[in-house]
Design a protein around this motif. Sequence first.
Motif, PDB file in Angstrom:
ATOM      1  N   GLY A  47      31.285  34.237  37.579  1.00  0.00           N
ATOM      2  CA  GLY A  47      31.335  35.179  38.697  1.00  0.00           C
ATOM      3  C   GLY A  47      31.995  34.604  39.930  1.00  0.00           C
ATOM      4  O   GLY A  47      32.425  35.343  40.816  1.00  0.00           O
ATOM      5  N   HIS A  48      32.075  33.281  40.010  1.00  0.00           N
ATOM      6  CA  HIS A  48      32.682  32.678  41.190  1.00  0.00           C
ATOM      7  C   HIS A  48      34.013  32.007  40.870  1.00  0.00           C
ATOM      8  O   HIS A  48      34.503  31.180  41.634  1.00  0.00           O
ATOM      9  N   MET A  49      34.614  32.401  39.740  1.00  0.00           N
ATOM     10  CA  MET A  49      36.031  32.110  39.542  1.00  0.00           C
ATOM     11  C   MET A  49      36.796  33.090  40.426  1.00  0.00           C
ATOM     12  O   MET A  49      36.365  34.223  40.629  1.00  0.00           O
ATOM     13  N   GLY A  85      37.357  36.580  47.189  1.00  0.00           N
ATOM     14  CA  GLY A  85      38.034  37.075  45.994  1.00  0.00           C
ATOM     15  C   GLY A  85      37.424  36.644  44.680  1.00  0.00           C
ATOM     16  O   GLY A  85      38.059  36.743  43.627  1.00  0.00           O
ATOM     17  N   CYS A  86      36.169  36.185  44.718  1.00  0.00           N
ATOM     18  CA  CYS A  86      35.483  35.837  43.476  1.00  0.00           C
ATOM     19  C   CYS A  86      35.320  37.085  42.602  1.00  0.00           C
ATOM     20  O   CYS A  86      35.237  38.205  43.117  1.00  0.00           O
ATOM     21  N   VAL A  87      35.230  36.870  41.295  1.00  0.00           N
ATOM     22  CA  VAL A  87      34.990  37.980  40.366  1.00  0.00           C
ATOM     23  C   VAL A  87      33.773  38.791  40.811  1.00  0.00           C
ATOM     24  O   VAL A  87      33.804  40.024  40.834  1.00  0.00           O
ATOM     25  N   GLY A 109      35.366  38.995  50.764  1.00  0.00           N
ATOM     26  CA  GLY A 109      34.467  37.858  50.910  1.00  0.00           C
ATOM     27  C   GLY A 109      33.338  37.919  49.890  1.00  0.00           C
ATOM     28  O   GLY A 109      32.909  38.994  49.486  1.00  0.00           O
ATOM     29  N   CYS A 110      32.885  36.742  49.498  1.00  0.00           N
ATOM     30  CA  CYS A 110      31.841  36.651  48.466  1.00  0.00           C
ATOM     31  C   CYS A 110      30.565  36.084  49.079  1.00  0.00           C
ATOM     32  O   CYS A 110      30.604  35.321  50.043  1.00  0.00           O
ATOM     33  N   ILE A 111      29.433  36.403  48.472  1.00  0.00           N
ATOM     34  CA  ILE A 111      28.134  35.915  48.924  1.00  0.00           C
ATOM     35  C   ILE A 111      28.077  34.385  48.922  1.00  0.00           C
ATOM     36  O   ILE A 111      27.328  33.768  49.679  1.00  0.00           O
ATOM     37  N   CYS A 112      28.925  33.741  48.109  1.00  0.00           N
ATOM     38  CA  CYS A 112      28.922  32.271  48.014  1.00  0.00           C
ATOM     39  C   CYS A 112      29.645  31.633  49.197  1.00  0.00           C
ATOM     40  O   CYS A 112      29.615  30.416  49.354  1.00  0.00           O
ATOM     41  N   GLY A 113      30.315  32.462  50.013  1.00  0.00           N
ATOM     42  CA  GLY A 113      31.085  31.916  51.130  1.00  0.00           C
ATOM     43  C   GLY A 113      32.572  31.877  50.834  1.00  0.00           C
ATOM     44  O   GLY A 113      33.381  31.656  51.730  1.00  0.00           O
TER      45      GLY A 113
HETATM   46 ZN   LIG Z   1      31.761  33.565  45.021  1.00  0.00          ZN
END
Ligand SMILES: [Zn+2]
Length: 319
Positions: free
Chosen positions: A163-165, A180-182, A173-177
């Motif tokens: 999911g974070h590729m 464009g993460c999956v 933006g992604c929750i991981c910071g």
């Molecule tokens: Zn992510």
Amino acid sequence: MAEAILAIDIGGTKLAAGVVTPLGEIVSSAQSPTPNREHADTVYAALQETIQRALLSAGGGWSVASIGVGVGGPMRVREGLVSPLNIPGWRDFPIVARLRADHGLPVALDNDAKAFALGEYLYGADRDHSDLMGVVVSTGVGGGIVSHGRLLHGRTFNAGHVGHMVAEPDGPGCICGGRGCVEAIASGPSIARLIRSQLRQGRESILANSAPESLTARQVAEAARAGDELAREGFDRAGRALGVGFAGAAALLDIDLIVLGGGVSNAGDLLMQPLRAALAEHARLDYIRDQVEVVPTTNPQHAGLIGAAALAAQEQYHP
Ligand SMILES: [Zn+2]
């Protein structure tokens, strides 16, 4: 009495427990809502109550010999401590020690998406594959990798976070910071969020009539099936992001099977068509081109419990 596994699947909305045979057959199961805003011990008490119901309905013919637990991350697997993002009351909660003390049995713990992958390898429909990835597309996008018949752990037991590729380097933006993460494009909440932002910009859609703040991926799927262009674009983008990520994963891992689970995958062809097209477009090396099958899990209802059982089975019966 035949030996069985107590399988436990802990999610942010649902707690599930089941008695499962070493061959992956569900003997009994029970579930209850996760009191996810409550104190740590309240959550654990609800889990114990669910476990007791599953054990009771299995009847007396089974001797439970081990426990397998799948939980959302993050966690410290070696220490048996879990801090699932969607259960705020559990921070470094000692789930392994608590279950071991209460049941007197060995406990195998891992991330629920890794458990799902192992369950598909040990018990799924496509059991002739020794190298596969399991991906759960739901509130987030989680994954696990089976390589040469073994679950791939990585240095900190976190391997498999497909999911974070990155699928769109300039994407949302992604929750991981990251960006464009999956997961930032293809998870259920992400699909709904991206549609909401288009609606705010005035895009026409039958979804403009529904309450935008409570919009769900399921409603988007319904609108897409009814011919709504904006909704269809949302699933196209989600499917493409997954396909791009899967192409990278396939090249890296030399796998030929990807099994999908999770609520968003119920969208079927809406998601699968763009996914398979992007995968075909981007997986070009000889050993992956036209080689990677993407299939839905055959047991969506119990995939979490079967995965949890697989964690215990791999330790106990296939060490
Ligand atoms: Zn992510």
